[in-house]
Design a protein around this motif. Structure first.
Motif, PDB file in Angstrom:
ATOM      1  N   PRO A   5       0.807  -1.226   0.000  1.00  0.00           N
ATOM      2  CA  PRO A   5       0.000   0.000   0.000  1.00  0.00           C
ATOM      3  C   PRO A   5       0.836   1.270   0.000  1.00  0.00           C
ATOM      4  CG  PRO A   5      -0.005  -1.019   2.159  1.00  0.00           C
ATOM      5  CD  PRO A   5       0.658  -1.996   1.244  1.00  0.00           C
ATOM      6  N   TYR A   6       2.129   1.168   0.267  1.00  0.00           N
ATOM      7  CA  TYR A   6       2.991   2.343   0.249  1.00  0.00           C
ATOM      8  C   TYR A   6       4.103   2.199  -0.797  1.00  0.00           C
ATOM      9  CZ  TYR A   6       5.491  -0.842   3.386  1.00  0.00           C
ATOM     10  OH  TYR A   6       6.098  -1.936   3.955  1.00  0.00           O
ATOM     11  N   GLY A   7       3.952   1.233  -1.714  1.00  0.00           N
ATOM     12  CA  GLY A   7       4.952   1.046  -2.750  1.00  0.00           C
ATOM     13  C   GLY A   7       6.172   0.297  -2.223  1.00  0.00           C
ATOM     14  N   PHE A   8       7.179   0.154  -3.077  1.00  0.00           N
ATOM     15  CA  PHE A   8       8.404  -0.507  -2.644  1.00  0.00           C
ATOM     16  C   PHE A   8       9.620   0.181  -3.243  1.00  0.00           C
ATOM     17  CE2 PHE A   8       6.040  -3.077  -5.758  1.00  0.00           C
ATOM     18  CZ  PHE A   8       6.828  -2.888  -6.884  1.00  0.00           C
ATOM     19  N   GLY A   9       9.516   1.494  -3.409  1.00  0.00           N
ATOM     20  CA  GLY A   9      10.638   2.250  -3.953  1.00  0.00           C
ATOM     21  C   GLY A   9      11.669   2.613  -2.921  1.00  0.00           C
ATOM     22  N   GLY A  10      11.282   2.639  -1.614  1.00  0.00           N
ATOM     23  CA  GLY A  10      12.204   3.068  -0.573  1.00  0.00           C
ATOM     24  C   GLY A  10      12.150   4.565  -0.384  1.00  0.00           C
ATOM     25  N   ALA A  11      13.201   5.116   0.208  1.00  0.00           N
ATOM     26  CA  ALA A  11      13.254   6.542   0.507  1.00  0.00           C
ATOM     27  C   ALA A  11      13.235   7.365  -0.777  1.00  0.00           C
ATOM     28  CB  ALA A  11      14.498   6.864   1.320  1.00  0.00           C
ATOM     29  N   PHE A  12      12.458   8.446  -0.749  1.00  0.00           N
ATOM     30  CA  PHE A  12      12.339   9.338  -1.899  1.00  0.00           C
ATOM     31  C   PHE A  12      12.703  10.752  -1.454  1.00  0.00           C
ATOM     32  CE2 PHE A  12       9.854  12.297  -4.530  1.00  0.00           C
ATOM     33  CZ  PHE A  12      10.290  11.928  -5.796  1.00  0.00           C
ATOM     34  N   TRP A  13      13.740  11.306  -2.039  1.00  0.00           N
ATOM     35  CA  TRP A  13      14.224  12.644  -1.699  1.00  0.00           C
ATOM     36  C   TRP A  13      13.755  13.633  -2.755  1.00  0.00           C
ATOM     37  CZ3 TRP A  13      17.203  13.669   2.693  1.00  0.00           C
ATOM     38  CH2 TRP A  13      17.597  12.549   3.408  1.00  0.00           C
ATOM     39  N   TYR A  14      13.355  14.807  -2.310  1.00  0.00           N
ATOM     40  CA  TYR A  14      12.857  15.805  -3.253  1.00  0.00           C
ATOM     41  C   TYR A  14      13.200  17.201  -2.768  1.00  0.00           C
ATOM     42  CZ  TYR A  14       9.027  16.429   0.117  1.00  0.00           C
ATOM     43  OH  TYR A  14       8.291  16.665   1.253  1.00  0.00           O
ATOM     44  N   THR A  15      13.169  18.109  -3.681  1.00  0.00           N
ATOM     45  CA  THR A  15      13.314  19.519  -3.364  1.00  0.00           C
ATOM     46  C   THR A  15      12.281  20.293  -4.159  1.00  0.00           C
ATOM     47  OG1 THR A  15      14.853  21.385  -3.224  1.00  0.00           O
ATOM     48  CG2 THR A  15      14.998  19.991  -5.177  1.00  0.00           C
ATOM     49  N   LYS A  16      12.007  21.491  -3.723  1.00  0.00           N
ATOM     50  CA  LYS A  16      11.013  22.321  -4.404  1.00  0.00           C
ATOM     51  C   LYS A  16      11.403  23.780  -4.263  1.00  0.00           C
ATOM     52  CE  LYS A  16       7.089  23.414  -2.565  1.00  0.00           C
ATOM     53  NZ  LYS A  16       5.732  23.384  -1.972  1.00  0.00           N
ATOM     54  N   VAL A  17      11.273  24.490  -5.348  1.00  0.00           N
ATOM     55  CA  VAL A  17      11.429  25.940  -5.333  1.00  0.00           C
ATOM     56  C   VAL A  17      10.073  26.524  -5.718  1.00  0.00           C
ATOM     57  CG1 VAL A  17      12.614  27.926  -6.301  1.00  0.00           C
ATOM     58  CG2 VAL A  17      13.862  25.787  -5.954  1.00  0.00           C
ATOM     59  N   GLY A  18       9.500  27.306  -4.817  1.00  0.00           N
ATOM     60  CA  GLY A  18       8.176  27.857  -5.053  1.00  0.00           C
ATOM     61  C   GLY A  18       8.155  29.363  -4.931  1.00  0.00           C
ATOM     62  N   TYR A  19       7.439  29.996  -5.840  1.00  0.00           N
ATOM     63  CA  TYR A  19       7.300  31.445  -5.833  1.00  0.00           C
ATOM     64  C   TYR A  19       5.836  31.796  -6.014  1.00  0.00           C
ATOM     65  CZ  TYR A  19       7.557  36.333  -7.272  1.00  0.00           C
ATOM     66  OH  TYR A  19       7.359  37.687  -7.366  1.00  0.00           O
TER      67      TYR A  19
END
Length: 872
Positions: free
Chosen positions: A856-870
């Protein structure tokens, strides 16, 4: 594969561009009372009294057609999710974002799941995806074209709406009504209703860039999104655009048969031979427009439109060059399958010993132009690649206003279309022998819906609010035939070679067709407030379907303030505001034209863990009739909820119990096996009616209403302001029991999948804090309980806790940079531990899959992300 713009989509794009143009070009229109935009957001004190309005945030419009009410005053449980809750997450796909916020909502990755990989099925409160109704701005959203044939039991055969084409940046808030609402909104609202409220500001906007990648170094994603308000209070448009994509992930282990081939000297076999993971998503474009205008003093124009497209591609199972049935061998890998394409004479027997075909006999076949084996084309076997190009488009326009000062009216018309153009590559139509293509267009699924609604509201008295209306709706499901090579029976079929594109046979000219259903509906709804702390709502709805006949459903709900009663009549001033609420309703869901008429053949694991072709055929098909198939009936439900609401300046707590009983529930039957249930006469009939791979069709199934279920559970939501932020705890328990079924149609495995295919326990705890003027932090713990699978052997997979963290830094006003991680501790699902004889700890090497397929939560493991918002 083909990408085309249908006439309807061109028209819709034109309407979106026109709406944008209307928002830019000023036009003199008489206006006193403000636009539709002003009705959903409280502007600053500069607004005139005529333009002052109610802000939707923390208010809900779903569940009643009266004026928006607070969540705590609602008679039924509703989750209100503001837009910030979606932006503070990694990824961009709306179903995944919603799963992290609503514990009773489940969706997973769906690898090697045929069309379910293209439109992933999602579940609310333990029921099927098409038991939840999707609304946009309170209007019914069209259904997706995909029927999820592979969905771990619970979602098998469902045809629900698709949330993915909707960019999260377009949302003002999402309302999740956790209660049956068929009496108010019609078919499909058995589990509940999800209402997406679009942003409607005509000023300002926002832009964001959100890249991410899994800790394993694959599955790179990106999303570029923007939202822009245009126009004036009299004539406005709010536009949202998102463009993104995702690379494939791979969490495979090498299959044991592929490893054995390599050990035997077949160096052309890839490592791994097949991939388990998220599919590739290319050119994911999502465009949404929300628009409105003031036409007269008491008449407003409104509407929304969207266009979306993407390509989704994933892998299938590895075809072993020595053992794959009806392609490479027909005796389990003892000898190669050799075909004669011309001439006469005895065919050499090519024995296979220790994973190596007899080289002398094999060379003899290679040297004879009249003989053929697929080892000539694929000496290392092959792994098909399957996917679809999807297009989603909709247009809604409406007029609403008031007459005689109080009588409100609302007339709207909507059209929605979802199309899936399937493709399959790196595979064969074995019956064509050496003349087979290796890339096929199997055909299209197309769903088109129209809705015309006329609604009236009238505040009869300060304590009585009335609503009534009617609806006309049509649904059309179409199967477009694939290229002839994807389904034809070639000359080698008589020699034991399978027909149709291997893995996903195309739709034949017999299976193609278009099926339309129309229905009319009328409803009455009332909201009574006999006391200022007591509300009672009631609704009744009648519908007529031209293929099922008539149905009448009703609902009654109430919210009573106990604390206010004590204060009013006993002069007691309670410390907290304490309310009780509850509802009882009946509901229904009509089987879709697609579920009534669709043909499908797919490749799944059968007995002894061998890959077999399974067909899903209409329940009225002659072969189905021989084993109990019959015309489908609507599903019928009874919903009951009761709960409490406790609110205080320092905390809010809601606890709600629900019970949903579904009769004549719809799901695919058990698999009927060739030799046991299917005669050769039935196989001949299958071929005649369009399933052209019937010579190699070991099993088939069909939709049935032959069972009943009872689903019950509890939802707990606690929110507490903490310093410069908030703490929340959300918990859901949902349990389903199959209370009655026909064992000749539905077996014990199918029953267990319906009861345990999704976690019974879900929850999350979240804490947000603002530190100083520039820093914001978010921490969230998600819990998923155990679930059951039988994809390769039967196994219960254990529960897990995943931790998400996010930090946002405001560089300057309106510009922020975010760094976050989902599943920071890289939690993976349990390994496959089903034991084959002689193997104590089997890690899925028979299929290359180490984890549960339907995690139910997938099996990709840790997912890192960044976001720049304006924002501006």
């Amino acid at each position: 594969m083909k990408v085309t713009l249908q006439f309807e989509n061109i028209l819709l794009l034109g309407c979106i561009v026109f709406a944008a143009y209307m928002g830019i070009v000023p036009i003199a229109v008489a206006q006193e009372s403000g636009s539709e935009a002003s009705e959903v957001e409280m502007e600053s004190s500069e607004a005139t009294p005529e333009q002052e309005v109610i802000r939707l945030k923390n208010m809900v419009v779903v569940g009643t057609r009266a004026q928006p009410r607070s969540v705590l005053d609602s008679a039924v449980p509703i989750d209100v999710l503001p837009s910030e809750d979606f932006t503070k997450q990694g990824g961009a796909d709306l179903p995944d974002l919603l799963r992290n916020l609503v514990p009773s909502y489940n969706v997973n990755a769906q690898p090697i799941a045929d069309a379910a990989t293209v439109v992933r099925p999602a579940n609310l409160r333990g029921l099927a995806p098409d038991h939840t109704l999707l609304l946009v701005n309170g209007k019914r959203r069209h259904r997706a074209s995909v029927i999820a044939w592979l969905g771990n039991g619970l979602s098998d055969g469902a045809q629900g709406a698709d949330l993915s084409p909707i960019p999260s940046i377009a949302l003002e808030q999402v309302e999740v009504l956790r209660d049956g609402a068929s009496a108010q909104y019609g078919s499909d609202a058995i589990a509940g209703v999800i209402n997406l409220q679009l942003k409607d500001s005509y000023q300002g906007g926002a832009f964001e860039i959100k890249p991410g990648i899994f800790q394993a170094g694959d599955g790179a994603t990106y999303a570029l999104a923007g939202n822009l308000g245009l126009g004036t209070a009299d004539l406005w448009t709010n536009l949202s655009l998102e463009y993104g994509g995702m690379d494939q992930t791979n969490r495979s282990v090498q299959r044991d048969d592929a490893a054995a081939l390599i050990s035997a000297g077949n160096g052309a076999v890839e490592y791994p031979a097949q991939s388990w993971g998220h599919p590739i998503i290319r050119n994911d474009i999502k465009l949404f427009a929300n628009y409105g205008a003031s036409i007269l003093d008491d008449v407003n124009f409104y509407g929304h439109a969207n266009y979306a497209q993407k390509e989704v591609e994933g892998g299938f199972y590895f075809r072993n060059p020595n053992t794959r049935g009806a392609v490479f061998s027909n005796d389990g890998g003892e000898t190669l399958l050799v075909g004669r394409i011309a001439g006469e004479g005895e065919i050499p027997i090519v024995k296979i010993t220790d994973n190596v075909p007899d080289p002398v006999a094999l060379q003899q076949v290679f040297d004879d132009p009249n003989l053929f084996t697929f080892q000539e084309l694929f000496p290392a076997g092959f792994t098909p690649r399957f996917g679809a190009d999807t297009q989603d488009a909709s247009l809604l326009v409406g007029l609403k206003g008031t007459v005689a000062e109080k009588l409100g009216w609302d007339l709207s018309a909507a059209y929605g279309r979802h199309a899936s153009d399937f493709f399959i590559r790196n595979t064969v139509n074995a019956s064509l022998g050496p003349d087979t293509p290796t890339e096929f267009d199997p055909g299209d699924y197309i769903q088109a819906d129209t809705n015309i609604n006329l609604d009236f509201t009238y505040p009869l008295h300060d304590t009585v609010f009335l609503a009534a209306g009617g609806e006309y709706r049509t649904e059309t499901f179409e199967i477009v035939a694939g290229q002839i090579e994807s389904w034809e029976i070639g000359p080698l079929a008589a020699q034991g070679f399978s027909s149709g594109s291997n893995g996903f046979p195309g739709f034949s000219d017999i299976a193609e067709g278009s099926w339309t259903r129309a229905n009319f509906a009328g409803y009455l709804e009332s909201l009574l407030t006999p006391l200022h702390f007591w509300t009672i709502s009631a609704a009744v709805r009648g519908e007529y379907f031209d293929d099922f006949g008539s149905t009448i459903n009703y609902k009654i709900a109430t919210n009573y303030g106990i604390a206010d009663t004590l204060k009013e009549y006993l002069s007691v001033d309670p410390v907290v505001d304490f309310r009780v609420r509850g509802s009882y309703s009946t509901g229904f869901r009509a089987p879709t034209p697609g579920q009534q008429n669709a043909f499908n053949v797919t490749t799944e694991f059968g007995e002894n863990n061998t890959l077999v072709n399974k067909g899903t055929i209409p329940s009225t098909h002659g072969a189905a009739g021989l084993v109990g198939g019959k015309a489908l009936e609507p599903e019928k439900s009874r919903n009951f909820t009761v709960g409490t609401v406790v609110s205080h300046a320092i905390a809010n707590l809601t606890v709600d119990y629900f019970n949903i009983k579904v009769e004549d529930r719809l799901a695919p039957s058990r698999d009927f096996n060739r030799g046991e249930d299917i005669t050769e006469a039935q196989i001949t009939q299958l071929v005649a009616e369009g399933i052209t791979s019937a010579q190699n069709l070991q099993e088939f199934r069909f939709f049935t209403n032959e069972f009943e279920t009872s689903t019950q559970g509890i939802d707990v939501i606690l929110t507490i302001p903490v310093l410069e932020g908030a703490f929340s705890l959300v918990y859901n328990y949902t349990g389903t029991e199959v209370t009655d079924y026909n064992p000749d149609i539905l077996n014990d495995v199918r029953v267990r999948l319906l009861e345990e295919g999704v976690p019974r326990h879900r929850g999350n705890v979240a804490l947000t804090q603002t530190i100083g003027d520039n820093l914001g932090v978010l921490g969230r713990v998600n819990y998923y309980g155990p679930w059951y699978e039988n994809a390769v052997g039967e196994q219960i997979y254990g529960g897990a806790m995943l931790v998400d963290l996010e930090v946002t830094y405001a560089v300057v006003d309106n510009l922020g940079i975010t760094l976050g991680v989902n599943n920071v501790f890289n939690v993976e699902p349990d390994n496959v531990t089903w034991a084959r004889p002689g193997i104590e700890n089997f890690r899925g090497s028979i299929v290359g899959r180490p984890f549960g397929e339907y995690s139910p939560y997938g099996f990709g493991g840790a997912f890192w992300y960044t976001k720049v918002g304006y924002s501006f």
